[in-house]
Design a protein around this motif. Sequence first.
Motif, PDB file in Angstrom:
ATOM      1  N   CYS A 103       0.832  -1.217   0.070  1.00  0.00           N
ATOM      2  CA  CYS A 103       0.020   0.146  -0.158  1.00  0.00           C
ATOM      3  C   CYS A 103       0.957   1.399   0.080  1.00  0.00           C
ATOM      4  N   ALA A 104       1.012   2.069  -1.082  1.00  0.00           N
ATOM      5  CA  ALA A 104       1.636   3.052  -1.144  1.00  0.00           C
ATOM      6  C   ALA A 104       0.834   4.410  -0.932  1.00  0.00           C
ATOM      7  N   ALA A 105       1.435   5.118   0.108  1.00  0.00           N
ATOM      8  CA  ALA A 105       0.831   6.184   0.699  1.00  0.00           C
ATOM      9  C   ALA A 105       1.657   7.554   0.312  1.00  0.00           C
ATOM     10  N   SER A 106       0.516   8.237  -0.032  1.00  0.00           N
ATOM     11  CA  SER A 106       1.118   9.856  -0.323  1.00  0.00           C
ATOM     12  C   SER A 106       0.334  10.771   0.571  1.00  0.00           C
ATOM     13  N   GLY A 107       0.733  11.784   1.019  1.00  0.00           N
ATOM     14  CA  GLY A 107       0.130  12.800   1.679  1.00  0.00           C
ATOM     15  C   GLY A 107      -0.185  12.419   3.102  1.00  0.00           C
ATOM     16  N   VAL A 108       0.526  11.444   3.695  1.00  0.00           N
ATOM     17  CA  VAL A 108       0.478  11.039   5.063  1.00  0.00           C
ATOM     18  C   VAL A 108       1.968  10.745   5.420  1.00  0.00           C
ATOM     19  N   THR A 109       1.983  11.163   6.884  1.00  0.00           N
ATOM     20  CA  THR A 109       3.430  10.809   7.693  1.00  0.00           C
ATOM     21  C   THR A 109       3.155   9.299   8.257  1.00  0.00           C
ATOM     22  N   PHE A 110       3.790   8.371   7.488  1.00  0.00           N
ATOM     23  CA  PHE A 110       3.640   7.063   8.085  1.00  0.00           C
ATOM     24  C   PHE A 110       4.020   6.868   9.574  1.00  0.00           C
ATOM     25  N   SER A 111       5.143   7.522   9.791  1.00  0.00           N
ATOM     26  CA  SER A 111       5.694   7.391  11.217  1.00  0.00           C
ATOM     27  C   SER A 111       4.548   7.707  12.303  1.00  0.00           C
ATOM     28  N   GLY A 112       4.006   8.670  12.019  1.00  0.00           N
ATOM     29  CA  GLY A 112       2.933   9.061  13.091  1.00  0.00           C
ATOM     30  C   GLY A 112       1.574   8.491  12.861  1.00  0.00           C
ATOM     31  N   SER A 113       1.291   7.703  12.092  1.00  0.00           N
ATOM     32  CA  SER A 113       0.031   7.200  11.837  1.00  0.00           C
ATOM     33  C   SER A 113      -0.385   5.932  12.102  1.00  0.00           C
ATOM     34  N   CYS A 114      -1.565   5.444  12.223  1.00  0.00           N
ATOM     35  CA  CYS A 114      -1.986   4.088  12.550  1.00  0.00           C
ATOM     36  C   CYS A 114      -2.495   3.511  11.149  1.00  0.00           C
ATOM     37  N   MET A 115      -1.961   2.296  10.744  1.00  0.00           N
ATOM     38  CA  MET A 115      -2.355   1.833   9.683  1.00  0.00           C
ATOM     39  C   MET A 115      -2.900   0.349   9.804  1.00  0.00           C
ATOM     40  N   SER A 116      -3.928   0.154   8.781  1.00  0.00           N
ATOM     41  CA  SER A 116      -4.308  -1.371   9.043  1.00  0.00           C
ATOM     42  C   SER A 116      -4.659  -1.925   7.584  1.00  0.00           C
ATOM     43  N   TRP A 117      -5.001  -2.988   7.320  1.00  0.00           N
ATOM     44  CA  TRP A 117      -5.474  -3.785   6.421  1.00  0.00           C
ATOM     45  C   TRP A 117      -6.946  -4.472   6.779  1.00  0.00           C
ATOM     46  N   PHE A 118      -7.839  -4.159   5.765  1.00  0.00           N
ATOM     47  CA  PHE A 118      -9.054  -4.853   5.755  1.00  0.00           C
ATOM     48  C   PHE A 118      -9.299  -5.757   4.726  1.00  0.00           C
ATOM     49  N   ARG A 119     -10.436  -6.532   4.878  1.00  0.00           N
ATOM     50  CA  ARG A 119     -10.596  -7.342   3.426  1.00  0.00           C
ATOM     51  C   ARG A 119     -12.233  -7.435   3.444  1.00  0.00           C
ATOM     52  N   GLN A 120     -12.737  -7.648   2.391  1.00  0.00           N
ATOM     53  CA  GLN A 120     -14.266  -7.810   2.276  1.00  0.00           C
ATOM     54  C   GLN A 120     -14.484  -8.959   1.372  1.00  0.00           C
ATOM     55  N   ALA A 121     -15.083 -10.267   1.522  1.00  0.00           N
ATOM     56  CA  ALA A 121     -15.655 -11.223   0.916  1.00  0.00           C
ATOM     57  C   ALA A 121     -16.840 -10.671   0.084  1.00  0.00           C
ATOM     58  N   PRO A 122     -17.169 -11.401  -0.915  1.00  0.00           N
ATOM     59  CA  PRO A 122     -18.497 -11.242  -1.820  1.00  0.00           C
ATOM     60  C   PRO A 122     -19.650 -11.347  -0.761  1.00  0.00           C
ATOM     61  N   GLY A 123     -20.663 -10.345  -0.432  1.00  0.00           N
ATOM     62  CA  GLY A 123     -21.503 -10.745   0.379  1.00  0.00           C
ATOM     63  C   GLY A 123     -21.414 -10.360   1.784  1.00  0.00           C
ATOM     64  N   GLN A 124     -20.028  -9.948   2.301  1.00  0.00           N
ATOM     65  CA  GLN A 124     -19.753 -10.128   3.408  1.00  0.00           C
ATOM     66  C   GLN A 124     -19.402  -8.765   4.042  1.00  0.00           C
ATOM     67  N   MET A 128     -11.438  -8.875  -1.329  1.00  0.00           N
ATOM     68  CA  MET A 128     -10.883  -7.637  -1.856  1.00  0.00           C
ATOM     69  C   MET A 128     -10.290  -7.170  -0.609  1.00  0.00           C
ATOM     70  N   TYR A 129      -8.871  -6.739  -0.600  1.00  0.00           N
ATOM     71  CA  TYR A 129      -7.980  -6.247   0.381  1.00  0.00           C
ATOM     72  C   TYR A 129      -7.887  -4.729   0.295  1.00  0.00           C
ATOM     73  N   TYR A 130      -8.273  -3.920   1.436  1.00  0.00           N
ATOM     74  CA  TYR A 130      -8.070  -2.642   1.392  1.00  0.00           C
ATOM     75  C   TYR A 130      -7.063  -2.184   2.565  1.00  0.00           C
ATOM     76  N   CYS A 131      -6.116  -1.209   2.277  1.00  0.00           N
ATOM     77  CA  CYS A 131      -5.388  -0.762   3.208  1.00  0.00           C
ATOM     78  C   CYS A 131      -6.078   0.771   3.918  1.00  0.00           C
TER      79      CYS A 131
END
Length: 126
Positions: A21-42, A91-94
């Motif tokens: 997950c490439a990020a722009s406009g955000v300072t990584f070192s001071g942020s909380c980051m996560s991965w989510f996922r969504q299966a069809p119908g869920q 589908m995986y989301y950051c």
Amino acid sequence: VQLVESGGGSVQAGGSLRLSCAASGVTFSGSCMSWFRQAPGQWRVGIATLDDEGHTSYADSVKGRFTISKDNSNNILYLQMDSLKPEDTAMYYCAADLRCSRRYLGALTQLAYNYWGQGTQVTVSS
């Protein structure tokens, strides 16, 4: 803030993938980051989180198989996925929470994040 995921694809059960997950406009070192996922119908669910101090937490469904990490220098978030199962197909989301200001809402809840990527598809076949 822009988040762009990549690295998804099709893999056999037992295989591995690494999402980025490439990020722009955000300072990584001071942020909380996560991965989510969504299966069809869920619902979209949180599976891995990394706070501004480097602490990680995982959903039980992926604990021991997935690893979240980040490269602060290049503003890239990773999700290493090993021992993949067909039920990991989704589908995986950051997601980003700048300055971890919404952490009190729950590290693996959607409400805690106000910036999202467009998603990358992961398909695991048996």
